[in-house]
Design a protein around this motif. Structure first.
Motif, PDB file in Angstrom:
ATOM      1  N   ASN A  54       0.876  -1.167   0.000  1.00 23.03           N
ATOM      2  CA  ASN A  54       0.000   0.000   0.000  1.00 23.03           C
ATOM      3  C   ASN A  54       0.917   1.221   0.000  1.00 23.03           C
ATOM      4  OD1 ASN A  54      -1.724   2.119   0.549  1.00 23.03           O
ATOM      5  ND2 ASN A  54      -2.561   1.237   2.429  1.00 23.03           N
ATOM      6  N   GLN A  55       1.209   1.734  -1.190  1.00 23.65           N
ATOM      7  CA  GLN A  55       2.271   2.727  -1.334  1.00 23.65           C
ATOM      8  C   GLN A  55       1.980   4.019  -0.580  1.00 23.65           C
ATOM      9  OE1 GLN A  55       5.147   1.734  -3.028  1.00 23.65           O
ATOM     10  NE2 GLN A  55       5.968   3.522  -1.967  1.00 23.65           N
ATOM     11  N   ASP A  56       0.733   4.421  -0.505  1.00 25.63           N
ATOM     12  CA  ASP A  56       0.401   5.636   0.251  1.00 25.63           C
ATOM     13  C   ASP A  56       0.787   5.485   1.718  1.00 25.63           C
ATOM     14  OD1 ASP A  56      -0.548   6.987  -1.922  1.00 25.63           O
ATOM     15  OD2 ASP A  56      -2.671   6.629  -1.507  1.00 25.63           O
ATOM     16  N   TYR A  57       0.461   4.337   2.301  1.00 22.92           N
ATOM     17  CA  TYR A  57       0.803   4.099   3.707  1.00 22.92           C
ATOM     18  C   TYR A  57       2.313   3.975   3.881  1.00 22.92           C
ATOM     19  CZ  TYR A  57       0.723   2.165   8.409  1.00 22.92           C
ATOM     20  OH  TYR A  57       0.930   1.962   9.753  1.00 22.92           O
ATOM     21  N   ILE A  58       2.952   3.297   2.953  1.00 19.92           N
ATOM     22  CA  ILE A  58       4.412   3.145   2.984  1.00 19.92           C
ATOM     23  C   ILE A  58       5.083   4.515   3.015  1.00 19.92           C
ATOM     24  CG2 ILE A  58       6.401   2.388   1.608  1.00 19.92           C
ATOM     25  CD1 ILE A  58       4.902   0.062   2.863  1.00 19.92           C
ATOM     26  N   ASN A  59       4.644   5.392   2.123  1.00 19.41           N
ATOM     27  CA  ASN A  59       5.249   6.723   2.024  1.00 19.41           C
ATOM     28  C   ASN A  59       5.009   7.555   3.278  1.00 19.41           C
ATOM     29  OD1 ASN A  59       6.068   6.060  -0.562  1.00 19.41           O
ATOM     30  ND2 ASN A  59       4.380   7.132  -1.568  1.00 19.41           N
TER      31      ASN A  59
END
Length: 331
Positions: A54-59
């Motif tokens: 989940n790239q948004d959460y990762i970022n």
């Protein structure tokens, strides 16, 4: 067995160290290490990273993403999770089986009073709940067997980091995971994390008799180079993803639009926009500018902004359009 001390909790460093030792250490006898990563998602060698995280959460939450050299699925690491690695000389990969190499950790857990069982392809369980997953890689006469031990990991962060982007599913998914996995601390009330680590190491080193295998400065420099040149790079962690097709759809005030993309090595190789949007100019005039661009909303936004005067997508805002390039649906 002798043990090796890893350096800190940086996932890029530790996964690089795992890999470098597999290919370069060449021990005469089995050695092992116990180590921890700060928050990270570790993806399998053959996985599509874009589909796993989940790239948004990762970022937003400083979660590292690292591709390992062994197969298997994506796993979440944090400081409530213990990692272990065995490096074992083996004559041939033909005779390798998981249970043979899960056994040392199975025995170590029993030695500290935990009634673990070996189940499935590569798991350890207590009371029917998974506490450990394992993976392997063979190279040049040596087997790397590594895995995780769930001491007290953050289940919600695990769920959010992996691939649940829809908020309404987060609590449901977390509840489901909690019914399937166990936290070792719940079964070891007399141990804290450090005592647990010390107990495992004491058992695996034959009650401390085997001691530490000290790496040379040259060896550690080689590991640092692997971290910097491979395991911390976008090309390895994302670009090594298999070819995939991406589709997404949205309806805006300015019209409905579908985007269809082919991606190879993390770069867009073909793209098509379909819909009833009212472009002033034909978007195909700038199609070539998308080819070779990193599959990332921010990079696509740059292309759109560069060509905003053309109104290729009518009144659909570039911010709206670039959001379509988030990995909501991968085929």
């Amino acid at each position: 067995m002798q043990f090796i001390t890893y350096e800190g909790n940086d996932a890029y460093q530790n996964i690089a160290m795992d890999s470098w030792l597999l290919y370069n250490l060449k021990p005469e006898k089995p050695v092992f290490s116990l180590w921890q990563n700060k928050r990270a998602v570790i993806v399998g060698r053959n996985q599509n990273t874009f589909a796993e995280v989940n790239q948004d959460y990762i970022n937003a939450n400083d979660v590292q993403v690292v591709r390992r050299v062994s197969g298997g699925g994506a796993v979440y690491h944090d400081m409530g999770n213990i990692c272990f690695t065995f490096f074992v000389p083996v004559s041939s990969s033909a005779g390798v089986n998981f249970e043979q190499f899960v056994k040392p950790m199975y025995d170590a857990l029993h030695a500290v009073g935990l009634n673990a069982k070996i189940t499935g392809r590569n798991d350890l369980e207590i009371d029917g709940k998974k506490i450990s997953g394992n993976a392997q890689r063979y190279a040049g006469g040596y087997l790397m067997h590594h895995g995780t031990l769930l001491w007290n990991s953050d289940v919600e962060a695990m769920i959010r980091s992996l691939n649940v982007s829809d908020e309404k599913f987060v609590s449901k998914a977390a509840k489901s995971v909690r019914t399937r996995v166990g936290m070792i601390k719940d079964y070891a009330p007399d141990l804290d994390l450090q005592k647990f680590l010390d107990s495992l190491q004491y058992y695996l080193t034959d009650e401390g008799k085997d001691g530490e295998l000290i790496l040379t400065d040259e060896q550690r420099n080689g590991i640092h180079e692997w971290r910097d040149n491979q395991f911390s790079t976008w090309n390895w962690n994302y670009g090594e993803s298999p070819k995939f097709t991406f589709t997404n759809h949205a309806k805006f005030t300015g019209g409905a639009i579908d985007v269809n993309i082919n991606v190879t090595a993390g770069k867009i190789t073909d793209i098509d926009f379909v819909g009833d949007f009212l472009g002033i100019r034909d978007w195909r005039d700038i199609k070539d500018e998308f080819i070779g661009v990193t599959f990332d909303p921010a990079e696509v936004f740059k292309v759109l902004e560069k060509n905003k005067e053309g109104q290729y997508f009518g009144t659909i805002e570039n911010e709206e359009l670039s959001e379509l390039f988030k990995a909501d649906k991968l085929i």
